[in-house]
Design an enzyme around this catalytic site. Structure first.
Site, mmCIF file in Angstrom:
data_model
loop_
_atom_site.group_PDB
_atom_site.id
_atom_site.type_symbol
_atom_site.label_atom_id
_atom_site.label_comp_id
_atom_site.label_asym_id
_atom_site.label_seq_id
_atom_site.Cartn_x
_atom_site.Cartn_y
_atom_site.Cartn_z
ATOM 1 N N ASN A 115 0.696 -1.188 0.133
ATOM 2 C CA ASN A 115 0.018 -0.048 -0.089
ATOM 3 C C ASN A 115 1.040 1.162 0.033
ATOM 4 O OD1 ASN A 115 -2.276 1.742 0.494
ATOM 5 N ND2 ASN A 115 -1.232 1.913 2.465
ATOM 6 N N ASP A 212 -0.935 -6.535 3.360
ATOM 7 C CA ASP A 212 -0.989 -5.380 4.581
ATOM 8 C C ASP A 212 -1.610 -4.435 4.259
ATOM 9 O OD1 ASP A 212 0.332 -4.411 6.972
ATOM 10 O OD2 ASP A 212 1.074 -3.017 5.543
ATOM 11 N N GLU A 248 -5.559 -7.786 5.163
ATOM 12 C CA GLU A 248 -5.795 -7.246 6.384
ATOM 13 C C GLU A 248 -6.872 -6.247 6.424
ATOM 14 O OE1 GLU A 248 -3.249 -4.471 7.828
ATOM 15 O OE2 GLU A 248 -3.809 -4.747 9.948
ATOM 16 N N ASN A 313 -2.768 -11.005 17.021
ATOM 17 C CA ASN A 313 -1.557 -10.688 15.959
ATOM 18 C C ASN A 313 -0.443 -9.949 16.172
ATOM 19 O OD1 ASN A 313 -2.658 -8.147 15.747
ATOM 20 N ND2 ASN A 313 -3.046 -8.343 13.637
ATOM 21 N N ARG A 352 -4.836 -19.309 12.072
ATOM 22 C CA ARG A 352 -3.225 -18.887 12.240
ATOM 23 C C ARG A 352 -2.921 -18.569 13.437
ATOM 24 N NH1 ARG A 352 -2.313 -12.939 9.810
ATOM 25 N NH2 ARG A 352 -3.526 -12.328 11.807
HETATM 26 C C1 AAO Z 1 5.387 3.874 12.586
HETATM 27 C C2 AAO Z 1 4.956 4.824 13.710
HETATM 28 C C3 AAO Z 1 4.013 6.060 13.046
HETATM 29 C C4 AAO Z 1 4.616 6.887 12.048
HETATM 30 C C5 AAO Z 1 4.953 5.941 11.232
HETATM 31 C C6 AAO Z 1 5.821 6.443 9.974
HETATM 32 O O1 AAO Z 1 4.133 4.173 14.685
HETATM 33 O O2 AAO Z 1 4.065 6.887 14.333
HETATM 34 O O3 AAO Z 1 3.893 7.893 11.602
HETATM 35 O O4 AAO Z 1 5.883 4.616 11.536
HETATM 36 O O5 AAO Z 1 6.900 6.789 10.302
HETATM 37 C C7 AAO Z 1 3.098 -0.884 11.954
HETATM 38 C C8 AAO Z 1 2.804 -0.257 13.041
HETATM 39 C C9 AAO Z 1 2.984 1.430 12.984
HETATM 40 C C10 AAO Z 1 4.073 1.877 12.312
HETATM 41 C C11 AAO Z 1 3.972 1.322 10.708
HETATM 42 C C12 AAO Z 1 5.050 1.872 9.931
HETATM 43 O O6 AAO Z 1 1.744 -0.604 13.757
HETATM 44 O O7 AAO Z 1 3.014 1.994 14.414
HETATM 45 O O8 AAO Z 1 4.007 3.452 12.083
HETATM 46 O O9 AAO Z 1 4.319 -0.089 10.851
HETATM 47 O O10 AAO Z 1 6.518 1.708 10.507
HETATM 48 C C13 AAO Z 1 -4.412 0.804 10.922
HETATM 49 C C14 AAO Z 1 -4.503 0.085 9.423
HETATM 50 C C15 AAO Z 1 -3.808 -1.343 9.870
HETATM 51 C C16 AAO Z 1 -2.663 -1.450 10.305
HETATM 52 C C17 AAO Z 1 -2.782 -0.885 11.823
HETATM 53 C C18 AAO Z 1 -1.328 -0.778 12.654
HETATM 54 O O11 AAO Z 1 -5.724 0.104 9.096
HETATM 55 O O12 AAO Z 1 -3.745 -1.855 8.227
HETATM 56 O O13 AAO Z 1 -3.300 0.550 11.751
HETATM 57 N N1 AAO Z 1 -2.114 -2.488 10.395
HETATM 58 C C19 AAO Z 1 -0.980 -3.002 9.513
HETATM 59 C C20 AAO Z 1 0.326 -3.838 10.309
HETATM 60 C C21 AAO Z 1 0.973 -2.840 10.903
HETATM 61 C C22 AAO Z 1 1.773 -1.708 10.211
HETATM 62 C C23 AAO Z 1 0.723 -1.220 9.103
HETATM 63 C C24 AAO Z 1 -0.357 -1.790 8.671
HETATM 64 C C25 AAO Z 1 1.625 -0.374 8.046
HETATM 65 O O14 AAO Z 1 -0.235 -5.086 10.651
HETATM 66 O O15 AAO Z 1 1.946 -3.745 11.572
HETATM 67 O O16 AAO Z 1 1.828 -0.854 11.030
HETATM 68 O O17 AAO Z 1 2.154 -0.960 7.282
HETATM 69 C C26 AAO Z 1 -8.752 1.685 13.856
HETATM 70 C C27 AAO Z 1 -9.029 1.356 12.355
HETATM 71 C C28 AAO Z 1 -7.978 0.377 11.842
HETATM 72 C C29 AAO Z 1 -6.607 1.138 12.319
HETATM 73 C C30 AAO Z 1 -6.369 1.538 13.568
HETATM 74 C C31 AAO Z 1 -5.032 1.820 14.169
HETATM 75 O O18 AAO Z 1 -8.998 0.645 14.409
HETATM 76 O O19 AAO Z 1 -10.230 0.871 12.244
HETATM 77 O O20 AAO Z 1 -8.066 0.238 10.492
HETATM 78 O O21 AAO Z 1 -5.494 0.081 11.868
HETATM 79 O O22 AAO Z 1 -7.446 2.297 14.123
HETATM 80 O O23 AAO Z 1 -4.787 3.012 13.608
HETATM 81 C C32 AAO Z 1 -11.268 -0.232 18.086
HETATM 82 C C33 AAO Z 1 -11.878 0.141 16.613
HETATM 83 C C34 AAO Z 1 -11.232 -0.171 15.378
HETATM 84 C C35 AAO Z 1 -10.128 0.887 15.617
HETATM 85 C C36 AAO Z 1 -9.292 0.483 17.177
HETATM 86 C C37 AAO Z 1 -7.862 1.427 17.188
HETATM 87 O O24 AAO Z 1 -10.917 -1.415 18.216
HETATM 88 O O25 AAO Z 1 -12.997 -0.650 16.630
HETATM 89 O O26 AAO Z 1 -11.776 0.248 14.454
HETATM 90 O O27 AAO Z 1 -9.989 0.870 18.005
HETATM 91 O O28 AAO Z 1 -8.488 2.669 17.195
#
Ligand code: AAO
Length: 512
Positions: A115, A212, A248, A313, A352
């Site tokens: 992405n 991802d 994902e 996960n 998984r």
């Molecule tokens: C890092 C730093 C950031 C910096 C960035 C760039 O932490 O501060 O800005 O680098 O320099 C992983 C880490 C991130 C990291 C990133 C890149 O988790 O912290 O950022 O690598 O190094 C969303 C996405 C989902 C994603 C998830 C983490 O939709 O796809 O965030 N997961 C994947 C991977 C993950 C990876 C990435 C994607 C990026 O598994 O390891 O990030 O490649 C809501 C939304 C979700 C959203 C979450 C978190 O969730 O619905 O879609 O996930 O917020 O933002 C309740 C709600 C639920 C909500 C949740 C949390 O449960 O029901 O909907 O609360 O608010």
């Protein structure tokens, strides 16, 4: 063969829902941050002999090297190119891993970060795991190549350029996820670069992909890329086999983007699964195990044959992503084994298992400020080897949940009962429940604060069975609890509520 031909003729490319595991291997394990050489060895020495169907590996493509904080685990989610070198190993080691694992029937599933590229603040230079030059500020990635035209900046309508509102579908898909440079996946050049990366992995023998951040890509753009993918390598897969795809998409309800939008591309991660199962086993919100009688679609989850399920996960075991406080992890050992056991016994979804590393959690105001810690590493920043102790556990701070007897034996349980119906449900109206899988397996839990003592219909043939939770069958003996099933299928179960593992599981391959 007729059905297969029919589907093929109908142009129904159903293959991408099929995990492509060898028959009777029904789970994969996420060996999070493991090195390729350790995975190759684990396939041969442990995963194949114990019936694991495959391994989800960490992203194998070149990523930015972050020094503040010191090489966090999440630097691997910031691509710099699609060259195959990371902390887990180089291309030679990657090829060796895929070949050795495939040769023992354990397939490889790649975490595909397609992405975006690295964070906007990643600077410029060659601080990347293959030493490729890049410039985040000018969006220049010559090792792919990508240039400023290949990113979505002009499409994003948010003030900051980042996703600010998950209720705005266009923002979620055309703006930057936590400032990660958002690729323009509607552009033919980008689609072809991504497809070339995935096809190279297919050529090396991988069986499928975790897509991802799929929520952040338009489903049609994902489909356009998947339509460019070749069939799997016939050295290990039948001609015409499509890569297994699981996307994902965090959808716990409450947002306009739904996981079902992605069903046309392949399976989707069902995040409700782990969040709800954790709530039930913790007995929060008035939940109790008796309510699990209609677990699965009955709880509002997606159709079973579209679901990729898991208890935790790599994100939500450390407070990233979604699932919240109810998520059970290896830190909650006793309940975690019950949750994984329940998941592996129940027919819903493709399963998984998580395999983690330990890190020095340190909570401040309820948040783990060390959630960024990377894998166990040496002074030079290289990832530590996975050492195996005499008692078959792992050393060097690798948790190896997949090697815990209760979890390994339940992976085998799932293989033995594969295809058998959910049957003989019983509950006490509280947190003592039991169910069978046809005439092949039976499991019973006591999550109440009092003991369980009950005789139930197991559906199993008469005989003496070894409980594969407290022990297992070794030769002609049970190493721990035995269960005697009478000619009519009835058996008596006794589970103290203080037992180390308050559940019992038996199956026909653990019968004396
Ligand atoms: C890092 C730093 C950031 C910096 C960035 C760039 O932490 O501060 O800005 O680098 O320099 C992983 C880490 C991130 C990291 C990133 C890149 O988790 O912290 O950022 O690598 O190094 C969303 C996405 C989902 C994603 C998830 C983490 O939709 O796809 O965030 N997961 C994947 C991977 C993950 C990876 C990435 C994607 C990026 O598994 O390891 O990030 O490649 C809501 C939304 C979700 C959203 C979450 C978190 O969730 O619905 O879609 O996930 O917020 O933002 C309740 C709600 C639920 C909500 C949740 C949390 O449960 O029901 O909907 O609360 O608010």
């Amino acid at each position: 063969m007729g059905m297969y031909l029919l589907l093929l003729v109908a142009g129904v490319c159903w293959g991408q829902y099929n995990p492509n595991t060898v028959p009777k291997r029904t789970s994969i394990v996420h060996l999070f941050e493991w090195r390729w050489q350790d995975i190759a060895e684990e396939c041969e020495r442990y995963l194949a002999p114990n019936g694991f169907g495959g391994v989800q590996i960490s992203p194998p493509n070149e990523n930015v090297i972050i020094t503040d904080p010191q090489q966090p685990w999440w630097e691997r989610y910031q691509p710099v190119s699609y060259k195959l070198c990371t902390r887990s190993g180089n291309e030679t080691e990657f090829r060796d891993m895929v070949t050795r694992c495939n040769n023992v029937g354990v397939h490889i599933y790649v975490d595909a970060v397609i992405n975006h590229m690295c964070g906007a603040n990643a600077g410029a230079g060659d601080h990347a795991t293959c030493g490729s030059y890049f410039n985040a500020k000018t969006e220049d990635f010559p090792a792919v190549p990508y240039s400023v035209w290949d990113f979505n900046d002009h499409k994003c309508k948010s003030r900051s350029g980042n996703i600010e509102n998950y209720h705005d579908i266009s923002q979620v898909r055309d703006c930057r996820l936590v400032s990660l440079l958002d690729l323009a996946l509607d552009r033919e050049h980008v689609r072809s670069r991504v497809a070339a990366y995935l096809n190279r992995l297919i050529g090396l023998g991988v069986a499928g992909f975790r897509i991802d951040a799929a929520k952040h890509m338009w489903p049609a753009d994902v489909k356009a890329i998947l339509d460019k993918l070749e069939d799997l390598n016939t050295q290990w897969f039948p001609a015409g086999t499509k890569p297994f795809i699981y996307q994902e998409v965090i959808d716990l309800g409450g947002e306009p983007i739904k996981g079902s939008e992605y069903f046309g591309n392949g399976r989707v991660t069902e995040f409700k699964y782990g969040a709800k199962l954790g709530t039930v086993l913790r007995k929060w919100d008035g939940e109790k195990m008796a309510y699990l009688k209609n677990w699965g679609e009955g709880w509002g989850f997606m159709p079973s044959d579209r679901a990729l399920v898991f208890v935790d996960n790599h994100d939500n075991q450390r407070g990233h992503g979604a699932g919240g406080a109810s998520i059970l992890t290896f830190w909650d050992t006793r309940l975690y084994k019950m949750a994984v056991g329940f998941m592996l016994a129940h027919p819903y979804g493709f399963t998984r298992v998580m395999s983690s590393f330990r890190w020095p959690r340190y909570f401040q105001n309820g948040k783990d400020v060390n959630d960024w810690y990377g894998p166990p590493s040496n002074a030079d920043g290289s990832t530590k080897a996975v050492t195996i102790n005499a008692d078959t556990t792992c050393g060097n701070d690798w948790v190896c949940e997949h090697r815990w007897r209760q979890i390994r034996n339940m992976v085998i349980f799932r293989n033995v009962v594969d295809g058998e119906p959910f049957s003989n449900w019983w509950d006490n109206g509280s947190n003592q429940v039991a169910f069978g899988r046809g005439n092949k397996g039976f499991i019973i839990f006591n999550n109440d604060d009092w003991s369980l003592n009950v005789s139930l219909q197991t559906g199993l043939p008469a005989g003496t069975y070894c409980d594969i939770i407290s022990g297992q069958k070794e030769g002609d003996f049970c190493t721990a609890v035995e269960v005697h099933v009478a000619a009519d299928g009835m058996a008596n179960f006794l589970i103290g509520n203080e037992d180390q593992d308050p559940f019992i599981a038996i199956h026909v391959d653990a019968k004396l």
